[in-house]
Motif scaffolding. Structure first.
Motif, PDB file in Angstrom:
ATOM      1  N   LEU A 317       0.831  -1.205   0.000  1.00  0.00           N
ATOM      2  CA  LEU A 317       0.000   0.000   0.000  1.00  0.00           C
ATOM      3  C   LEU A 317       0.862   1.251   0.000  1.00  0.00           C
ATOM      4  CD1 LEU A 317      -2.563  -0.880   2.820  1.00  0.00           C
ATOM      5  CD2 LEU A 317      -2.814  -1.242   0.382  1.00  0.00           C
ATOM      6  N   GLY A 444     -14.420  -9.849  -5.293  1.00  0.00           N
ATOM      7  CA  GLY A 444     -13.965 -10.153  -3.931  1.00  0.00           C
ATOM      8  C   GLY A 444     -12.580  -9.649  -3.597  1.00  0.00           C
ATOM      9  N   GLY A 446      -8.720  -7.547  -5.497  1.00  0.00           N
ATOM     10  CA  GLY A 446      -8.140  -6.826  -6.632  1.00  0.00           C
ATOM     11  C   GLY A 446      -8.439  -5.343  -6.532  1.00  0.00           C
TER      12      GLY A 446
ATOM     13  N   TYR B 286     -18.440  -7.207  -0.290  1.00  0.00           N
ATOM     14  CA  TYR B 286     -17.232  -6.889   0.476  1.00  0.00           C
ATOM     15  C   TYR B 286     -16.017  -7.451  -0.250  1.00  0.00           C
ATOM     16  CZ  TYR B 286     -20.410  -5.583   4.253  1.00  0.00           C
ATOM     17  OH  TYR B 286     -21.376  -4.980   5.003  1.00  0.00           O
ATOM     18  N   SER B 287     -14.835  -6.944   0.105  1.00  0.00           N
ATOM     19  CA  SER B 287     -13.625  -7.397  -0.590  1.00  0.00           C
ATOM     20  C   SER B 287     -12.426  -7.305   0.337  1.00  0.00           C
ATOM     21  CB  SER B 287     -13.387  -6.534  -1.840  1.00  0.00           C
ATOM     22  OG  SER B 287     -13.403  -5.161  -1.505  1.00  0.00           O
ATOM     23  N   LYS B 288     -11.364  -8.004   0.000  1.00  0.00           N
ATOM     24  CA  LYS B 288     -10.083  -7.832   0.692  1.00  0.00           C
ATOM     25  C   LYS B 288      -8.960  -8.029  -0.327  1.00  0.00           C
ATOM     26  CE  LYS B 288      -8.292 -11.122   3.267  1.00  0.00           C
ATOM     27  NZ  LYS B 288      -8.013 -12.288   4.139  1.00  0.00           N
ATOM     28  N   ASN B 289      -7.720  -7.791   0.106  1.00  0.00           N
ATOM     29  CA  ASN B 289      -6.612  -7.729  -0.852  1.00  0.00           C
ATOM     30  C   ASN B 289      -7.016  -6.850  -2.026  1.00  0.00           C
ATOM     31  OD1 ASN B 289      -5.076  -9.526   0.721  1.00  0.00           O
ATOM     32  ND2 ASN B 289      -6.148 -11.260  -0.208  1.00  0.00           N
ATOM     33  N   ASP B 290      -7.546  -5.705  -1.681  1.00  0.00           N
ATOM     34  CA  ASP B 290      -8.164  -4.839  -2.667  1.00  0.00           C
ATOM     35  C   ASP B 290      -7.502  -3.459  -2.713  1.00  0.00           C
ATOM     36  OD1 ASP B 290      -8.911  -3.880  -0.234  1.00  0.00           O
ATOM     37  OD2 ASP B 290     -11.067  -4.137  -0.520  1.00  0.00           O
ATOM     38  N   GLY B 291      -6.298  -3.355  -2.127  1.00  0.00           N
ATOM     39  CA  GLY B 291      -5.637  -2.055  -2.133  1.00  0.00           C
ATOM     40  C   GLY B 291      -5.871  -1.259  -0.859  1.00  0.00           C
ATOM     41  N   THR B 292      -6.607  -1.821   0.088  1.00  0.00           N
ATOM     42  CA  THR B 292      -6.729  -1.189   1.401  1.00  0.00           C
ATOM     43  C   THR B 292      -6.047  -2.099   2.422  1.00  0.00           C
ATOM     44  OG1 THR B 292      -8.809  -2.284   1.922  1.00  0.00           O
ATOM     45  CG2 THR B 292      -8.951  -0.152   0.817  1.00  0.00           C
ATOM     46  N   GLN B 293      -5.716  -1.539   3.571  1.00  0.00           N
ATOM     47  CA  GLN B 293      -4.923  -2.327   4.508  1.00  0.00           C
ATOM     48  C   GLN B 293      -5.660  -3.560   5.015  1.00  0.00           C
ATOM     49  OE1 GLN B 293      -3.104  -0.212   7.754  1.00  0.00           O
ATOM     50  NE2 GLN B 293      -2.350  -2.098   8.669  1.00  0.00           N
ATOM     51  N   PHE B 294      -6.927  -3.401   5.368  1.00  0.00           N
ATOM     52  CA  PHE B 294      -7.660  -4.526   5.945  1.00  0.00           C
ATOM     53  C   PHE B 294      -8.708  -5.087   4.998  1.00  0.00           C
ATOM     54  CE2 PHE B 294      -6.411  -1.746   9.522  1.00  0.00           C
ATOM     55  CZ  PHE B 294      -5.610  -2.636  10.218  1.00  0.00           C
ATOM     56  N   ARG B 296     -12.064  -3.948   2.285  1.00  0.00           N
ATOM     57  CA  ARG B 296     -13.367  -3.302   2.555  1.00  0.00           C
ATOM     58  C   ARG B 296     -14.268  -4.417   3.069  1.00  0.00           C
ATOM     59  NH1 ARG B 296     -14.958   1.397   1.235  1.00  0.00           N
ATOM     60  NH2 ARG B 296     -16.973   0.496   0.733  1.00  0.00           N
ATOM     61  N   ILE B 410      -8.540  -7.510  12.149  1.00  0.00           N
ATOM     62  CA  ILE B 410      -8.373  -6.067  12.172  1.00  0.00           C
ATOM     63  C   ILE B 410      -8.338  -5.698  13.652  1.00  0.00           C
ATOM     64  CG2 ILE B 410     -10.858  -5.911  11.574  1.00  0.00           C
ATOM     65  CD1 ILE B 410     -10.242  -3.078  10.452  1.00  0.00           C
ATOM     66  N   SER B 417     -14.463 -10.693   4.277  1.00  0.00           N
ATOM     67  CA  SER B 417     -14.950 -10.040   3.065  1.00  0.00           C
ATOM     68  C   SER B 417     -16.144 -10.798   2.492  1.00  0.00           C
ATOM     69  CB  SER B 417     -13.827  -9.952   2.035  1.00  0.00           C
ATOM     70  OG  SER B 417     -13.382 -11.248   1.688  1.00  0.00           O
TER      71      SER B 417
END
Lengths: 791, 571
Positions: A317, A444, A446, B286-294, B296, B410, B417
């Motif tokens: 990040l 989910g 990306g 919901y998502s993760k490994n998406d460019g935010t630390q934890f 969305r 978190i 997610s």
């Protein structure tokens, strides 16, 4: 503030729920405490508290008696060294100093060290007609990044039964039924490798041209820039029921500072008894801030020497932003003195700030002062006991574009603009994500598509907040200046107070708008009196005292900022009250009999031993309409007392400072007086004295596990006498210059100094330091040894 | 002399440039008028969707703190009654006041979300179809989102300020919460969904966007709520038959679209691996490994995880004993409308010696039962945080297994997610069944309810211990009039209401169902009477009819409105 465990059943309890829970813990297998009690719900008596062998299900934490403040605290050591060299002559002057400051803080592992170098030189040319020079300052600060706030709070709320370490050498931490805050010893240990590096360069170059005698043209160009670099490793951990298997390295760089260019023209004119002095000038300041950060996770080794961004393998990040503002000022000043008797001055400033609206960037701020040295008049000179007497009057306007009364920033750099921002996502741990990204495709993970959100509403009519001050002063000296002093009376009217109020929620995100809102008045008196005594040739002392008091009130409150201050938005507003006022309920003691409970106003959650709130509007029910302004937030007066004594080579200095008649809002009461407001924490010993039918004189609400009566509400229960008197400074010195004359030392003074060595506070203040009622970093007592040398 | 001229020129130059010297261009931000291009309007639409997931710990858009915790299905949980005491005030009603900060937070969150939808909508309205071919569809999407948020506001507070994209921001503070009647507000919500249904395509490539049938489904839900007419005391004084007929028609359109079906196994609705499956009508993505630390992630359910080392915090949103007991089935495999509390099921043997609806083990974590379908990951007594107060259970639908790829810590919280279903197809089916029953056509509702029950009966394959045996003794049968029941309107109504509880327990609906049916006071006060024997903290709980059906308007907002907003009755 440590209690090993609460002997909550040594006296009858009123809270049935508590008893039922206690009773139930007999059969449960993981509630920590078990209680040996007489099982009488009408007259419960505790025989003993039975501690389990282990407090956690995994059986790794034995019951402890941890004093968390001992675990996190240490005696601090501060070292401060300064060496200065100076040289001067007709062709120029130079000054050079080096300083080093080293502070091991009162929280373990906290450490700041700071090095400064100062270099000032000037050169004279053409027999002093042109002077060119520079002032150069560099500062280096290296800080350990211990999360001190969390550590102190953790030490306050963590239960003593929690061990620092488990039996297997891991970290202790909260167990079932306890608050979810961290083991503060772990926070220290796991963060001690993290440091920040700060460098600052402040420098200016100037040229001063003495155009004709008395006329100086000076130009100064200054740079004041700093950079802050941080690299932190967040380690994985298991600590009680808290754990995080992931690690993270974060790296950030912040760069900010000012470019300052100042030009002044001064002219001094002596016409016999009249002395005139003129100044005209211009100054521009340009401030800039830019920063960025990066972070990664998935580190193979949790070692700061390894924890660089490159070594991270996942969750890559970054981010960054910037901001700027500029100021441009023109100013002129004329001073006039006649015969050292009559003094007058006029100042005019025109200040411009980029923060204000197109047509209001500039504000004009005049000031004038008059002085009359009565002691120079013949009719006063006859009064021999008067050695100095001066009357002063000053009037001035100043502009503000930065900070409010409470020191909080009141206006953003771009407050005139309505702005949108792309906010991909924010940390949602404790506050809601404000992000604009969304997984619209349902994949989910990306990179997500992302949009924009409004972040503020502009106000293009913003202008300078302005304060007009009138000051009447009297300076006096008596008995050949043995007694000197001054009295000042001031009235300050501030108008167009810059404020960004909260707003009606329907407006949505970015509804914040900055206004020039209300007006307020401060008026007060300050007095200073000094006695300069000489007992013998080598024996001098001075005593000096000061006292100051002020009153504050809001004098104008337009509707657009009406709800920015405490009140109900309609009938109760801050108008006419101090701007620091506290708005809340009046606590009227406790309910001590069932009859009182039954016959009082309707109050949700009322009951025996609960706080009774005053039905201020007399409508028979306690609700939001029963609030009022319960404290003006200001002290009656503040005062100080200085005492200096010198005897031959010895000197002694004492400085006392005090605040009288202030009502402070003691937030520690949440922890010391209630077992319900912050559940699962280590409560203070005051709860042991909570009200019960057999402890009927107590003013501390009865124990309960749930705050049904909403006793955490803002009320006079939390207001306490915040008066204090502190010995701010005590210094004893001895000058060795006579003893060391042989080695050409001009001055060699050793001294012993103590800060905050003792304090007197009101008995009715129930926490430790009324100067710090909100749980901020403790104000430490410091003792130090010093040596001043000059050659 | 030259020197002076030079100096004066310098100073003049400074003066001349003084206006420019104070020009600072805002950094890193963008102005409103730069956002009206087709590309940026599309991004404003995304920002509006983003708000679906912008919740915090306390303000779940699933509405569980209001819909499940106040319904007798769930306790607050946590480390004691005082932990998140605002929720305790919700759960026990009597001490719930207009100063409850979470009420204010949720109000603000929903209006933040609405502002995003209105902001995007205004830009879409003002661009031509030629420049923005997606104009109509995007209008439909934004009006769908707006309808969703007003629906939430409506069921939480009843009467709220209604603001659409045509109201200038400067007039927002002139619009009262009582400007429209309850019925007018329902009509406004319905209008948005009706518009959306006409504007939206029948299918969407992006799974997060609603299609025509999503809007029709939500319209059906809205009309179903609106059909139950309430008086000032929130008594249900009538059920609008024409609205019920519309509900049936609308649900039929969704059903006949052929795009949806019940998932084969009930549990698939609550597993990340089966996200956006056939039963999902509308879900928060919901998502993760998406460019935010934890990531969305679903913060709204971040407090639901139990206390074992794999998780660690905070054990809130705890199924009630009453809910667990209600999953018992009788000898016919039918739910027990009454009497299910005669003996509490708590021990491992209790779940084997009586028969249960398998949805129990999809919904409630029970000591000795595998957690989230993992036979080696068995829920223990020690996973509970304050069992002396709240018992030992934990919630399952809103959590994921610790080894699931969607799991996310978190600290000190955790979540995932995993998508959250706002509308499941089962809901559409049961709305239709409810409408039919209230239209006195219970026989037509029978096959629908049975379809949902049959799926439940089939959903046992995930509920096994390591030795392959079933975790509980499952027995579910369909309603067979004349064989195991007498299918009258009254019976069917009870069957429908019970079925909704079994199917949607802990999903944030129940309280709103109770209020819609007009039975919240009697139902909840009888729940408090029986449950407080087991959970003494509920002994002070009481639902006040004519008041507690809706939340108080936050005092903060009344103050900010300078008295324009009017408080709901009783607060």
């Amino acid at each position: 503030m440590n209690v090993r465990y609460l002997n909550i059943l040594t006296f009858p309890l009123v809270d049935k729920l508590l008893l039922q829970i206690i009773n139930r813990t007999q059969v449960n297998n993981n509630q920590i405490y078990k209680f040996d009690w007489n099982k009488s719900f009408t007259n419960p008596v505790l025989n003993s508290v039975i501690l389990p062998n282990y407090i956690d299900a995994a059986q790794t934490m034995k019951p402890a008696n941890t004093n968390w403040f001992d675990e996190i605290g240490e005696t601090s050591l501060v070292q401060n060294y300064n060496v200065a060299f100076s040289n001067g002559g007709e062709r120029g002057n130079s000054f050079f100093s080096v300083g080093y400051y080293d502070n091991k803080g009162i929280v373990k592992e906290t450490h700041t060290n700071k090095a400064t170098i100062r270099l000032n030189t000037d050169y004279s040319f053409f027999k002093g007609i042109l002077k060119v020079g520079e002032n150069f300052n560099t500062t280096y600060i290296n800080d350990k990044l211990i999360p001190v706030g969390d550590v102190l709070f953790g030490a306050l709320v963590q239960n003593p039964i929690v061990p620092v370490y488990t039996t297997t050498g891991g970290w202790g931490g909260p167990a079932a039924g306890m608050t979810d805050r961290q083991n503060p010893a772990r926070l220290i240990e796991d963060n001690k490798q993290n440091q920040s590096y700060f460098g600052r360069i402040t420098g200016n170059a100037f040229a001063d041209l003495n155009v004709v005698p008395g006329l100086h043209l000076k130009t100064t160009f200054g740079i004041d820039y700093d950079g802050l670099y941080e690299r932190t490793l967040r380690k994985s951990y298991v600590s009680g029921f808290l754990s995080d298997p992931s690690n993270l390295t974060a790296n950030s760089q912040n760069f900010d500072g000012n470019l300052i260019w100042q030009n002044t023209l001064t002219y001094d004119l002596n016409l016999g008894k009249s002395k005139l002095n003129f100044l005209a000038g211009q100054e521009s300041i340009h401030y800039l801030n830019q920063n960025f950060y990066g972070s990664r996770q998935g580190y193979a080794i949790e070692n700061i020497n390894y924890a660089y961004l490159d070594a991270g393998s996942s969750n890559i990040l970054n981010g960054g932003n910037g901001s700027a503002y500029s100021l441009l000022s023109f100013f002129g000043k004329a001073n006039y003195t006649f015969d050292d008797k009559y003094i007058a001055s006029v100042t005019l400033r025109r200040d411009g700030s980029s923060r204000f609206g197109e047509n209001n960037k500039y504000g004009t701020f005049p000031a004038a002062s008059l002085g009359w040295r009565l002691s120079q008049e013949e009719f006063i000179k006859k009064l021999l006991f008067i050695s100095d007497l001066k009357l002063r009057y000053g009037y001035g306007q100043t502009g503000n574009q930065t900070y409010g009364q409470a020191g909080n920033q009141t206006i953003g750099n771009y407050a005139t603009y309505t702005l949108y921002s792309a906010i991909y996502g924010t940390d949602p741990t404790f506050t809601a994500d404000r992000g604009t990204a969304y997984d619209i495709t349902g994949s989910g993970s990306g990179t997500l598509p992302s949009g924009f959100v409004k972040i503020q509403q502009g106000n293009n009519s913003l202008k300078w907040e302005s304060t007009k001050e009138s000051n009447f002063g009297l300076d006096f000296g008596l008995f050949d200046q043995k007694i000197t002093g001054s009295v000042d009376y001031f009235v300050k009217n501030t108008t167009g107070i810059l404020i960004t109020p909260g707003y009606l929620a329907v407006i949505g995100e970015g509804g914040a708008q900055t206004y020039n809102g209300g007006s307020m008045q401060n008026k007060g008196i300050e007095a200073l009196l000094t006695y300069d005594g000489k007992i013998a040739k080598d024996f001098n002392f001075t005593v000096s005292g000061n006292i100051a008091t002020f009153r504050n009130k809001v004098t104008y409150l337009p509707s657009n900022v009406l709800t920015a201050y405490a009140g109900n938005g309609t009938t109760q507003t801050i108008l006419g009250h101090s701007i620091n006022s506290v708005y809340g309920y009046v606590a009227d003691g406790l309910f001590t009999s069932q009859a009182q409970v039954d016959n009082s106003a309707a109050q949700p959650g009322k009951g025996l031993g609960r706080i009774r709130y005053k039905d201020l509007n007399g409508d028979g029910k306690i609700d939001a309409n029963d609030q009022t302004y319960i404290s003006n937030g200001n002290p009656n007066f503040t005062y100080g007392l200085n005492f200096n004594l010198s005897y031959k080579n010895f000197d002694l200095a004492l400085f006392f400072q005090g605040v009288q008649g202030s009502q402070v809002y003691n937030m520690y009461k949440n922890y010391t007086d209630f077992s319900s407001i912050w559940p699962g924490t280590n409560w203070g010993t005051r709860v042991l004295d909570a009200w019960s039918p057999t402890n009927a004189n107590s003013t501390i609400p009865a124990l309960t596990l749930v705050d049904r009566n909403n006793e955490g509400r803002t009320s006079t229960y939390y207001l306490e006498n915040g008066s204090y008197l502190k010995l701010r400074n005590l210094q004893i010195g001895y000058n060795l210059k006579n003893a060391l004359r042989a080695i050409k030392i001009q001055n060699a003074r050793v001294y012993l100094q103590g800060n905050n060595l003792f304090a007197i506070k009101s008995k009715s203040y129930t926490a430790t330091d009324p100067e710090n009622p909100n749980g901020a970093y403790p104000i430490p007592a410091i003792t130090s040894i010093g040596l001043d040398l000059s050659f | 002399m030259k020197k002076y001229i030079l100096l004066i020129t310098c100073l003049l130059a400074t003066v001349v440039s003084c206006k420019k010297a104070l020009d600072e261009q805002p950094q890193g931000v963008i102005a409103s008028d730069q956002l009206n291009t087709p590309t940026n309007i599309d991004k404003m639409v995304i920002a509006a969707y983003s708000s679906l997931g912008n919740e915090n710990l306390h303000t779940s858009n699933s509405l569980w703190p209001w819909g499940s915790m106040r319904s007798g299905d769930a306790y607050k949980g946590g480390d004691g009654v005082g932990d998140n005491s605002e929720w305790n005030d919700y759960e026990t009603f009597v001490t719930n006041q207009n100063t409850n900060s979470l009420t204010d937070q949720m109000w603000a969150q929903l209006y933040n979300n609405l502002a995003r939808a209105n902001n995007a909508l205004l830009r879409i309205d003002n661009i031509s179809q030629a420049n923005y071919p997606l104009k109509t569809a995007r209008q439909g999407e934004m009006r769908f989102l707006r309808g969703n948020y007003y629906f939430m506001l409506k069921i939480l507070w009843n009467r709220v300020p209604y603001i659409d994209e045509n109201v200038p921001t400067t007039s927002y503070d002139t619009i009262s919460n009582v400007a429209y009647t309850s019925d007018q507000l329902w009509t406004k919500v319905a209008n948005d969904f009706r518009f959306a249904a006409n504007a939206l395509p029948t299918t969407q490539t992006d799974k997060g966007r609603p299609n025509k049938y999503t809007a029709l489904a939500y319209l059906a839900k809205t009309l179903l709520y609106q059909a139950y007419t309430q008086d000032n005391k929130y008594n249900v004084i009538g059920i609008d038959q024409s609205k019920l007929n519309q509900v049936v028609t609308l649900c039929d359109s969704v059903i006949n679209s052929g795009q949806y079906a019940l998932a084969n196994d009930f549990g698939q609705n609550f597993l990340t691996a089966n996200e956006n499956g056939p039963e999902s009508v509308f879900a928060i993505q919901y998502s993760k490994n998406d460019g935010t630390q934890f990531g969305r992630i679903d913060m709204g359910h971040s407090l639901s995880y139990p206390m074992n080392p794999a998780y660690g915090c905070c054990w809130q949103h705890i199924p009630s004993q009453d809910l667990v007991n209600s999953f018992k089935t009788d000898n016919n495999g039918l739910p027990m409308f009454t009497g299910y509390n005669s003996k509490d099921a708590t021990q491992v043997n209790d779940f084997l010696s009586q028969t249960f609806d398998p949805r129990l083990d999809h919904t409630v974590a029970i000591p000795g039962h595998p957690f989230k379908y993992e036979p080696y990951f068995v829920y223990q007594n020690s996973w509970a945080r304050a069992p002396a107060i709240y018992g030992f259970y934990s919630s399952l639908k809103d959590v994921v297994a610790a080894d699931d790829p969607s799991f996310q810590k978190i600290p000190p919280f955790m979540s995932s997610s995993k998508n959250w279903e706002l509308i499941r197809y089962a809901d559409v089916l049961l709305w239709k069944a409810e409408a039919l029953i209230e239209l006195n056509r219970p026989l037509e509702a029978l096959p629908i309810i049975n379809m949902v029950r049959q799926r439940a009966a089939n959903s046992t394959s995930k509920l096994k211990q390591t030795d392959g045996s079933f975790t509980s003794n499952y027995k579910v049968n369909i309603y067979q009039p004349g064989v195991n029941c007498t299918w009258t309107q009254a019976y069917a109504r009870q069957a429908l209401r019970t079925e909704r509880r079994m199917e949607f327990a802990m999903e944030g609906n129940r309280f709103f169902d109770l209020v819609r049916w007009g039975i919240a006071d009697t139902y909840l006060n009888s729940y408090f009477a029986s449950e407080s024997i087991k959970r003494p903290y509920l002994s002070t709980a009481k639902f006040t009819k004519g008041r507690d059906e809706y939340l108080p308007i936050p005092l903060n907002q009344i103050n900010y409105s300078k008295g324009l907003y009017k408080q709901n009755p009783g607060f």
